[in-house]
Write a protein that holds these residues in place. Structure first.
Motif, mmCIF file in Angstrom:
data_model
loop_
_atom_site.group_PDB
_atom_site.id
_atom_site.type_symbol
_atom_site.label_atom_id
_atom_site.label_comp_id
_atom_site.label_asym_id
_atom_site.label_seq_id
_atom_site.Cartn_x
_atom_site.Cartn_y
_atom_site.Cartn_z
ATOM 1 N N PHE A 80 35.797 18.942 14.968
ATOM 2 C CA PHE A 80 36.213 20.297 15.359
ATOM 3 C C PHE A 80 37.409 20.180 16.299
ATOM 4 O O PHE A 80 37.450 19.297 17.158
ATOM 5 C CB PHE A 80 35.080 21.033 16.082
ATOM 6 C CG PHE A 80 35.503 22.367 16.636
ATOM 7 C CD1 PHE A 80 35.725 23.439 15.799
ATOM 8 C CD2 PHE A 80 35.709 22.532 17.996
ATOM 9 C CE1 PHE A 80 36.145 24.670 16.302
ATOM 10 C CE2 PHE A 80 36.125 23.747 18.510
ATOM 11 C CZ PHE A 80 36.334 24.819 17.659
ATOM 12 N N SER A 81 38.375 21.051 16.102
ATOM 13 C CA SER A 81 39.481 21.137 17.057
ATOM 14 C C SER A 81 39.912 22.592 17.197
ATOM 15 O O SER A 81 39.721 23.402 16.293
ATOM 16 C CB SER A 81 40.667 20.267 16.615
ATOM 17 O OG SER A 81 41.239 20.772 15.435
ATOM 18 N N MET A 82 40.451 22.889 18.354
ATOM 19 C CA MET A 82 40.977 24.213 18.652
ATOM 20 C C MET A 82 42.337 24.052 19.304
ATOM 21 O O MET A 82 42.486 23.266 20.245
ATOM 22 C CB MET A 82 40.055 24.968 19.614
ATOM 23 C CG MET A 82 40.507 26.402 19.784
ATOM 24 S SD MET A 82 40.415 27.148 21.430
ATOM 25 C CE MET A 82 41.160 26.045 22.515
ATOM 26 N N SER A 83 43.331 24.773 18.794
ATOM 27 C CA SER A 83 44.677 24.747 19.370
ATOM 28 C C SER A 83 45.125 26.178 19.630
ATOM 29 O O SER A 83 45.231 26.965 18.689
ATOM 30 C CB SER A 83 45.670 24.090 18.402
ATOM 31 O OG SER A 83 45.293 22.781 18.126
ATOM 32 N N PRO A 84 45.372 26.530 20.887
ATOM 33 C CA PRO A 84 45.855 27.878 21.178
ATOM 34 C C PRO A 84 47.240 28.115 20.572
ATOM 35 O O PRO A 84 48.073 27.205 20.541
ATOM 36 C CB PRO A 84 45.930 27.927 22.701
ATOM 37 C CG PRO A 84 45.139 26.766 23.180
ATOM 38 C CD PRO A 84 45.172 25.744 22.095
ATOM 39 N N ASN A 85 47.455 29.310 20.071
ATOM 40 C CA ASN A 85 48.776 29.725 19.589
ATOM 41 C C ASN A 85 49.441 30.515 20.709
ATOM 42 O O ASN A 85 48.888 31.492 21.205
ATOM 43 C CB ASN A 85 48.648 30.577 18.320
ATOM 44 C CG ASN A 85 48.001 29.792 17.201
ATOM 45 O OD1 ASN A 85 48.366 28.652 16.944
ATOM 46 N ND2 ASN A 85 47.022 30.383 16.543
ATOM 47 N N ILE A 86 50.621 30.066 21.117
ATOM 48 C CA ILE A 86 51.291 30.610 22.296
ATOM 49 C C ILE A 86 52.534 31.387 21.890
ATOM 50 O O ILE A 86 53.367 30.891 21.125
ATOM 51 C CB ILE A 86 51.721 29.470 23.254
ATOM 52 C CG1 ILE A 86 50.565 28.507 23.531
ATOM 53 C CG2 ILE A 86 52.330 30.029 24.533
ATOM 54 C CD1 ILE A 86 49.451 29.046 24.337
ATOM 55 N N ALA A 87 52.652 32.601 22.407
ATOM 56 C CA ALA A 87 53.898 33.367 22.276
ATOM 57 C C ALA A 87 54.702 33.115 23.545
ATOM 58 O O ALA A 87 54.166 33.211 24.652
ATOM 59 C CB ALA A 87 53.592 34.856 22.124
ATOM 60 N N GLU A 88 55.968 32.745 23.371
ATOM 61 C CA GLU A 88 56.800 32.407 24.523
ATOM 62 C C GLU A 88 58.058 33.274 24.536
ATOM 63 O O GLU A 88 58.602 33.614 23.489
ATOM 64 C CB GLU A 88 57.224 30.936 24.463
ATOM 65 C CG GLU A 88 56.069 29.971 24.519
ATOM 66 C CD GLU A 88 56.519 28.522 24.536
ATOM 67 O OE1 GLU A 88 57.402 28.192 25.354
ATOM 68 O OE2 GLU A 88 55.991 27.739 23.734
ATOM 69 N N ALA A 89 58.483 33.586 25.740
ATOM 70 C CA ALA A 89 59.738 34.319 25.910
ATOM 71 C C ALA A 89 60.427 33.807 27.172
ATOM 72 O O ALA A 89 59.775 33.453 28.151
ATOM 73 C CB ALA A 89 59.473 35.812 26.037
ATOM 74 N N SER A 90 61.750 33.754 27.109
ATOM 75 C CA SER A 90 62.546 33.322 28.266
ATOM 76 C C SER A 90 63.649 34.339 28.503
ATOM 77 O O SER A 90 64.265 34.841 27.560
ATOM 78 C CB SER A 90 63.178 31.953 28.001
ATOM 79 O OG SER A 90 62.182 30.979 27.803
ATOM 80 N N LEU A 91 63.894 34.640 29.762
ATOM 81 C CA LEU A 91 64.959 35.563 30.142
ATOM 82 C C LEU A 91 65.912 34.825 31.070
ATOM 83 O O LEU A 91 65.497 34.299 32.105
ATOM 84 C CB LEU A 91 64.383 36.789 30.855
ATOM 85 C CG LEU A 91 65.405 37.779 31.411
ATOM 86 C CD1 LEU A 91 66.208 38.424 30.277
ATOM 87 C CD2 LEU A 91 64.715 38.831 32.253
ATOM 88 N N TYR A 92 67.171 34.773 30.681
ATOM 89 C CA TYR A 92 68.185 34.108 31.496
ATOM 90 C C TYR A 92 69.033 35.158 32.197
ATOM 91 O O TYR A 92 69.372 36.192 31.632
ATOM 92 C CB TYR A 92 69.077 33.218 30.614
ATOM 93 C CG TYR A 92 68.347 31.986 30.131
ATOM 94 C CD1 TYR A 92 68.414 30.798 30.849
ATOM 95 C CD2 TYR A 92 67.569 32.025 28.985
ATOM 96 C CE1 TYR A 92 67.737 29.666 30.421
ATOM 97 C CE2 TYR A 92 66.878 30.901 28.544
ATOM 98 C CZ TYR A 92 66.971 29.724 29.263
ATOM 99 O OH TYR A 92 66.297 28.613 28.853
ATOM 100 N N GLY A 93 69.357 34.868 33.429
ATOM 101 C CA GLY A 93 70.238 35.726 34.213
ATOM 102 C C GLY A 93 71.007 34.875 35.213
ATOM 103 O O GLY A 93 70.450 33.927 35.774
#
Length: 188
Positions: free
Chosen positions: A34-47
């Motif tokens: 058994f394995s579990m891998s989280p699915n990650i939504a990523e966002a980056s804001l540059y300024g």
């Protein structure tokens, strides 16, 4: 902490007439992996030429399960396949391209060693959906080799955003009792 074993993959059909309730758990064979891998939504804001803000959020989790077998009871329950009388002594299952996998609750118990003591970590996923298992069958050559089915699923969040519950116990019986509370049945 190190995992040293895996037990009791259990599937819980959702009770469509009673929100938040489940039907009795059904064993999904014997656990092989058994394995579990989280699915990650990523966002980056540059300024101002630097990273000003960053966001990482779990949206779901990918589950992978290997078992000794795919029990007949799980074919309609998890994958939406139809059972029909084949006219013989057994049951025939019909796999159709329009079959729809239902959402089910899922649980598994990992055995781990902590400070020299055996512990039982129950993992409960309140809403999952699974793909048909992949199967490899080999001819027997000079030696016999076991092959087992494996399937992938997705753990989806419930309305409040929870997608997994986990707790560690001293005994397997206590872990199973906790799972009974995580997957309450109507009238129980």
């Amino acid at each position: 902490m190190a995992y040293i074993g895996l037990r009791k993959p259990i599937v819980y059909a959702m009770d469509t007439e009673n929100a938040g309730k489940y039907k009795a758990g059904v064993p999904f064979g014997k656990a092989v992996s058994f394995s579990m891998s989280p699915n990650i939504a990523e966002a980056s804001l540059y300024g101002d030429d630097i990273l000003a803000e960053s966001e990482k959020a779990v949206t779901s989790a990918t589950l992978s399960l290997g078992t000794t077998d795919v029990p007949d009871t799980c074919k309609p329950l998890m994958f939406g396949h139809k059972e029909s009388a084949d006219g013989g002594s057994g049951k025939e299952y019909v796999y159709n391209v329009d079959d729809n996998a239902d959402y089910v609750g899922f649980a598994v118990i990992g055995v781990k060693k902590i400070d020299g003591k055996r512990k039982f970590e129950a993992q409960a996923f309140p809403r999952t959906q699974w793909k048909d298992p992949s199967v490899t069958i080999n001819t027997r050559g000079e030696s016999t080799e076991f092959t087992t089915p494996s399937t992938e699923g997705t753990a989806l969040p419930v309305d409040n955003g929870d997608y997994k519950y986990e707790e560690t116990f001293d005994t397997e019986a206590a872990a199973l009792e906790w799972l009974g509370k995580k997957f309450p049945q109507h009238g129980v």
